[in-house]
Design a protein around this motif. Structure first.
Motif, PDB file in Angstrom:
ATOM      1  N   ALA A 145       0.841  -1.204   0.000  1.00  0.00           N
ATOM      2  CA  ALA A 145       0.000   0.000   0.000  1.00  0.00           C
ATOM      3  C   ALA A 145       0.878   1.257   0.000  1.00  0.00           C
ATOM      4  CB  ALA A 145      -0.939  -0.018   1.204  1.00  0.00           C
ATOM      5  N   MET A 173      -6.424   5.881  -3.054  1.00  0.00           N
ATOM      6  CA  MET A 173      -6.892   4.735  -2.268  1.00  0.00           C
ATOM      7  C   MET A 173      -5.904   3.558  -2.321  1.00  0.00           C
ATOM      8  SD  MET A 173     -10.993   4.841  -3.002  1.00  0.00           S
ATOM      9  CE  MET A 173     -10.850   4.374  -4.701  1.00  0.00           C
ATOM     10  N   THR A 203      -4.776   1.476  -0.162  1.00  0.00           N
ATOM     11  CA  THR A 203      -5.165   0.248   0.533  1.00  0.00           C
ATOM     12  C   THR A 203      -6.134  -0.560  -0.323  1.00  0.00           C
ATOM     13  OG1 THR A 203      -4.849   1.347   2.650  1.00  0.00           O
ATOM     14  CG2 THR A 203      -6.137  -0.664   2.678  1.00  0.00           C
ATOM     15  N   VAL A 204      -7.084   0.117  -0.930  1.00  0.00           N
ATOM     16  CA  VAL A 204      -8.035  -0.557  -1.818  1.00  0.00           C
ATOM     17  C   VAL A 204      -7.304  -1.088  -3.049  1.00  0.00           C
ATOM     18  CG1 VAL A 204     -10.077  -0.225  -3.276  1.00  0.00           C
ATOM     19  CG2 VAL A 204      -9.982   0.814  -0.995  1.00  0.00           C
ATOM     20  N   ALA A 205      -6.405  -0.291  -3.593  1.00  0.00           N
ATOM     21  CA  ALA A 205      -5.644  -0.712  -4.770  1.00  0.00           C
ATOM     22  C   ALA A 205      -4.796  -1.945  -4.452  1.00  0.00           C
ATOM     23  CB  ALA A 205      -4.763   0.423  -5.270  1.00  0.00           C
ATOM     24  N   ALA A 213      -5.493  -4.244  -2.194  1.00  0.00           N
ATOM     25  CA  ALA A 213      -6.421  -5.374  -2.086  1.00  0.00           C
ATOM     26  C   ALA A 213      -6.855  -5.857  -3.465  1.00  0.00           C
ATOM     27  CB  ALA A 213      -7.640  -4.978  -1.244  1.00  0.00           C
ATOM     28  N   VAL A 214      -7.110  -4.928  -4.378  1.00  0.00           N
ATOM     29  CA  VAL A 214      -7.491  -5.297  -5.744  1.00  0.00           C
ATOM     30  C   VAL A 214      -6.335  -6.023  -6.431  1.00  0.00           C
ATOM     31  CG1 VAL A 214      -8.064  -4.371  -8.035  1.00  0.00           C
ATOM     32  CG2 VAL A 214      -9.245  -3.505  -5.993  1.00  0.00           C
TER      33      VAL A 214
END
Length: 135
Positions: free
Chosen positions: A35, A45, A47-49, A51-52
């Motif tokens: 991240a 984002m 953290t979202v990236a 996870a993706v």
């Protein structure tokens, strides 16, 4: 060559998965670092990236191994790889002393994308769950 088509398709899937599955697992074990690296290039984002990225690499890698949804998995991995190349190996925007290595990494990713697009176009071959489902 026709007799080698299915074994080569399997080998292609396994070799490509060998790139993505360990990378995705590494991102899980080093989530904060992943991240942070994503944030360092200015992507929103992070953290979202991260996870993706994990989902694409792990699920896509597993899909290639077993040959399930191979065309879609290969297409998703191709788009992911192409996008990652432009954000993380943008050699054209780096200092001269970093350009050669980043250019090599960028071009390697372009080649991997080509292999993934071939899988998306031609499918997993007979040694796959896709072939069993269509039989």
């Amino acid at each position: 060559m026709h007799t080698l088509q299915n074994p080569l398709a399997l080998l292609s899937r396994l070799l490509l998965a060998a790139l993505f599955l360990p990378a995705g697992i590494g991102k899980i074990t080093g989530f904060a670092g992943t991240a942070g690296y994503i944030a360092s290039v200015g992507l929103p984002m992070p953290t979202v990236a991260a996870a993706v990225a994990i989902a694409v690499e792990v699920l896509g890698g597993l899909a290639l191994i077993v040959g399930f949804g191979t065309r879609w998995a290969a297409l998703a991995l191709a788009l992911f790889t192409l996008g990652a190349s432009f954000f993380f190996h943008n050699y054209w925007a780096m200092p001269a002393e970093q350009q050669m290595m980043q250019h090599l990494m960028f071009m390697k990713n372009i080649g991997v994308t080509g292999g993934l697009l071939a899988l998306a176009a031609f499918g997993a071959g007979a040694f796959s769950l896709d072939a069993r489902r269509s039989a």
